[in-house]
Design a protein around this motif. Structure first.
Motif, short mmCIF file in Angstrom:
data_model
loop_
_atom_site.label_atom_id
_atom_site.label_comp_id
_atom_site.label_asym_id
_atom_site.label_seq_id
_atom_site.Cartn_x
_atom_site.Cartn_y
_atom_site.Cartn_z
N GLN A 1 0.82 -1.20 0.00
CA GLN A 1 0.00 0.00 0.00
C GLN A 1 0.86 1.26 0.00
O GLN A 1 2.04 1.25 0.34
CB GLN A 1 -0.91 0.00 1.23
N ALA A 2 0.22 2.37 -0.34
CA ALA A 2 0.93 3.65 -0.42
C ALA A 2 1.53 4.05 0.92
O ALA A 2 2.64 4.58 0.98
CB ALA A 2 -0.02 4.73 -0.92
N ARG A 3 0.83 3.81 2.02
CA ARG A 3 1.36 4.19 3.33
C ARG A 3 2.60 3.36 3.66
O ARG A 3 3.57 3.89 4.22
CB ARG A 3 0.30 4.03 4.41
N THR A 4 2.57 2.09 3.31
CA THR A 4 3.76 1.25 3.52
C THR A 4 4.91 1.75 2.67
O THR A 4 6.07 1.81 3.13
CB THR A 4 3.43 -0.22 3.20
N MET A 5 4.62 2.15 1.43
CA MET A 5 5.68 2.70 0.58
C MET A 5 6.22 4.00 1.18
O MET A 5 7.43 4.29 1.05
CB MET A 5 5.15 2.94 -0.83
N GLY B 1 14.52 4.86 3.45
CA GLY B 1 15.46 4.94 2.34
C GLY B 1 15.47 3.78 1.38
O GLY B 1 16.45 3.58 0.66
N ILE B 2 14.37 3.02 1.29
CA ILE B 2 14.37 1.85 0.39
C ILE B 2 13.24 1.85 -0.62
O ILE B 2 13.07 0.89 -1.36
CB ILE B 2 14.34 0.53 1.19
N ALA B 3 12.46 2.93 -0.70
CA ALA B 3 11.29 2.93 -1.58
C ALA B 3 11.68 2.75 -3.04
O ALA B 3 11.04 1.99 -3.78
CB ALA B 3 10.48 4.21 -1.41
N ASP B 4 12.71 3.44 -3.49
CA ASP B 4 13.11 3.32 -4.90
C ASP B 4 13.57 1.90 -5.21
O ASP B 4 13.29 1.38 -6.30
CB ASP B 4 14.22 4.32 -5.21
N ILE C 1 12.54 -0.85 -3.72
CA ILE C 1 11.35 -1.69 -3.77
C ILE C 1 10.59 -1.45 -5.07
O ILE C 1 10.14 -2.39 -5.74
CB ILE C 1 10.43 -1.39 -2.57
N ARG C 2 10.46 -0.19 -5.48
CA ARG C 2 9.67 0.12 -6.67
C ARG C 2 10.33 -0.41 -7.94
O ARG C 2 9.65 -0.60 -8.95
CB ARG C 2 9.44 1.64 -6.77
N ALA C 3 11.62 -0.66 -7.90
CA ALA C 3 12.30 -1.22 -9.07
C ALA C 3 12.05 -2.71 -9.23
O ALA C 3 12.42 -3.30 -10.25
CB ALA C 3 13.81 -0.96 -8.97
N LEU C 4 11.42 -3.34 -8.23
CA LEU C 4 11.16 -4.77 -8.26
C LEU C 4 9.69 -5.03 -8.56
O LEU C 4 8.86 -4.13 -8.55
CB LEU C 4 11.53 -5.39 -6.91
N ALA D 1 5.58 3.01 -13.70
CA ALA D 1 6.23 4.21 -14.24
C ALA D 1 5.28 5.39 -14.20
O ALA D 1 5.67 6.52 -13.85
CB ALA D 1 6.71 3.95 -15.67
N GLN D 2 4.03 5.18 -14.57
CA GLN D 2 3.06 6.26 -14.54
C GLN D 2 2.80 6.74 -13.12
O GLN D 2 2.64 7.93 -12.87
CB GLN D 2 1.76 5.80 -15.18
N ALA D 3 2.79 5.80 -12.16
CA ALA D 3 2.57 6.16 -10.77
C ALA D 3 3.66 7.11 -10.28
O ALA D 3 3.38 8.09 -9.58
CB ALA D 3 2.52 4.91 -9.89
N SER D 4 4.90 6.83 -10.64
CA SER D 4 6.01 7.69 -10.22
C SER D 4 5.88 9.09 -10.82
O SER D 4 6.28 10.08 -10.21
CB SER D 4 7.34 7.06 -10.64
#
Length: 562
Positions: free
Chosen positions: A60-64, A71-74, A76-79, A109-112
């Protein structure tokens, strides 16, 4: 793990601040929170390593936002799904036949790109990401080991423990029972060891709530298949999605894309007359064919069974120096994807409090607020998940839904209306995601303001103490959250600088790390108003006001400073 093996040979006791049983997302997130604060932490888990099976598939967005905070969101988002893979949720009679409903959502990609332009309920530092728990665990493990300075002790189990007024004495042993147990002395023990929690059972703490709920779907036994089907995308006659749900009388199922390249997590309802205990890979293929309507090859990577229909929350989250978190205290039917995300929230809440007490900045009374704050969230979120499960699971299907001709067309049109309404109810949930509140907590200084209503499908940002700090973009890719201190932050308009500095100074004098952030940007003042805000390490507002009449007293309230 060499440290434990050495202790086996020498008979020495290992001493740590916190012993964590269970290295799933909750335990690993807790280790990150503690490690970043310099707390000595040891994780043990009888598994051989992090998860192989996909398990939870939605972050979820709050977890992200919490992943961004550490410092690990990027990373995680790459996976998970490739950046251009659709993240839609789509419903079909069978995957290859009639499409009934679809919620179209942006790709990763669109979300970012789009997140910085969103306002209102979805104004957030991060949007949800469709990534399997197996990938998340690997990242959390890597950083937990770096931040704690200890490898996770996979292959080791908690055997038993005792506690007194000073510490917890536990015995851990190899999961294969080879070799003697090792004594670990810890100031605190956290049981993040899942639904069959050794820690919870040893404490004699029971679950309360509902279990055994029977529904046509999402109520009863489910058969899980981790599979590979590289030709699925070519054979699918519809637009790609992230989640595919089959709605037919023969086999109800859902399937989530794991990597966007042919790996899937497939979960099928088991009928009351069926016994899956001896089902083979051929049975898995049969169930996939029933749900998909496709005659394509699949490779079965693993299978298992689980039970849907749980809405359970433990009666207590703490006993003395022992705490429970994650599935050890709440069991969900996975509708809405709330179990794993609630577990991460438990770890975030407990982590900063344990660190503050262990460092001597706060009294142990701070730890009493963990259960006070998180148990109502467990009750809230299991209730939401149960409602989502009723919405989809009680929807009845018959063979006529797949009939050709006018009768089938009419039934499918009716089903489309119901399912399009349901998918938005279950998956467009900013209120569930951002709306957790700690009203009534002894460490929240209420000012008498009314909190916004708790609604699954709507979120009203508010500075009312007890909830998440409203999010604001400061320009470019910089979030207000990026400007907060890692621990405490005083947010204030510039005209309140002196009062804000007095509050900062009082917190610093108590040993806390407090950041002052003056927010004069128009967008900040529009979102946060003219009052000062005291923001906790978990980005929850602890207090608001023009000035603190007694700053030291406020810190004693909000942080239980000594």
């Amino acid at each position: 793990m060499k440290e434990l093996q050495d202790a086996q040979r020498s008979g020495e006791t290992i001493e740590v601040d916190v012993l964590v049983a269970g290295a799933g997302p909750c335990g690993l997130m807790l280790a990150n929170e503690l490690g970043l604060r310099g707390i000595r932490c040891l994780l043990v888990d009888p598994k051989a390593t992090t998860a192989f099976n996909p398990q939870a598939n939605a972050t979820q967005a709050r977890t992200m936002e919490h992943f961004r905070r550490i410092g690990i969101a990027d990373e995680i988002r790459a996976l998970g799904l490739p950046g251009d893979h659709p993240t839609d949720i789509a419903y079909f009679t069978r995957f290859a036949t009639h499409e009934l409903a679809r919620l179209r959502l942006p790709t990763a990609a669109q979300a970012s790109e789009h997140v910085r332009g969103l306002r209102g309920a979805w104004n957030a530092a991060e949007l949800p990401h469709r990534v399997s728990q197996k990938f998340v665990e690997a990242v959390l493990r890597h950083h937990a080991e770096a931040r704690t300075g200890r490898p996770v002790a996979f292959g080791w189990k908690l055997v038993d423990f005792d506690q007194d007024a000073e510490d917890v004495s536990a015995r851990v042993a190899p999961a294969d029972d080879r070799g003697p147990a090792v004594t670990v002395r810890a100031r605190y023990l956290v049981g993040a060891d899942g639904a069959r929690s050794v820690v919870r059972q040893a404490l004699g703490i029971a679950y309360g709530g509902d279990t055994g709920v029977q529904r046509q779907f999402m109520g009863g036994r489910m058969f899980a298949v981790y599979l590979r089907s590289p030709t699925f995308y070519q054979a699918l006659p519809h637009d790609l999605a992230w989640m595919y749900v089959s709605v037919n009388h023969e086999r109800r199922a859902f399937m989530a894309s794991v990597d966007g390249q042919g790996e899937f997590a497939f979960h099928a309802a088991v009928h009351a007359h069926e016994d899956p205990s001896d089902w083979t890979h051929e049975d898995a293929k049969r169930l996939f064919a029933q749900a998909s309507g496709m005659d394509i090859p699949i490779e079965v990577l693993s299978t298992g069974t689980w039970i849907a229909g749980h809405s359970l929350v433990a009666e207590r989250y703490q006993q003395g120096r022992v705490f429970l978190a994650g599935d050890a205290v709440h069991l969900f039917t996975p509708t809405g994807g709330l179990g794993y995300n609630t577990a991460v929230g438990d770890a975030v809440n407990l982590g900063w409090k344990l660190a503050a007490v262990l460092k001597g900045h706060s009294s142990p009374a701070l730890l009493d607020s963990y259960e006070t704050e998180r148990r109502p969230i467990g009750l809230r979120n299991t209730d939401y998940a149960r409602g989502f499960a009723d919405s989809i699971g009680l929807f009845q299907t018959t063979a006529a839904l797949e009939a050709e001709g006018a009768e089938g067309d009419e039934l499918r049109e009716q089903a489309s209306g119901v399912l399009n309404e349901h998918v938005r109810r279950e998956f467009n949930i900013p209120g569930v995601t951002f709306g957790e509140r700690y009203d009534g907590s002894p460490i929240i200084a209420s000012d008498g303001g009314a909190p916004p209503p708790d609604s699954a499908n709507d979120y009203q940002p508010s500075t009312c103490p007890g909830g998440r700090l409203p999010h604001v973009w400061l320009g470019g890719e910089r979030s207000l959250y990026d400007a907060l201190g890692f621990e405490w932050t005083v947010l204030a308009p510039r005209h309140a600088r002196d009062a804000a500095q007095a509050l900062v100074d009082a917190g610093t004098a108590a040993g806390l790390s407090v950041t002052l952030r003056l927010g004069d940007e128009p967008e900040v003042r529009e979102a946060l108003g003219e009052a000062m805000l005291l923001v906790r390490p978990d980005q929850v507002i602890a207090w608001r006001g023009d000035r603190a009449p007694d700053p030291a007293a406020l810190w004693r309230r909000a942080a239980c400073t000594r």
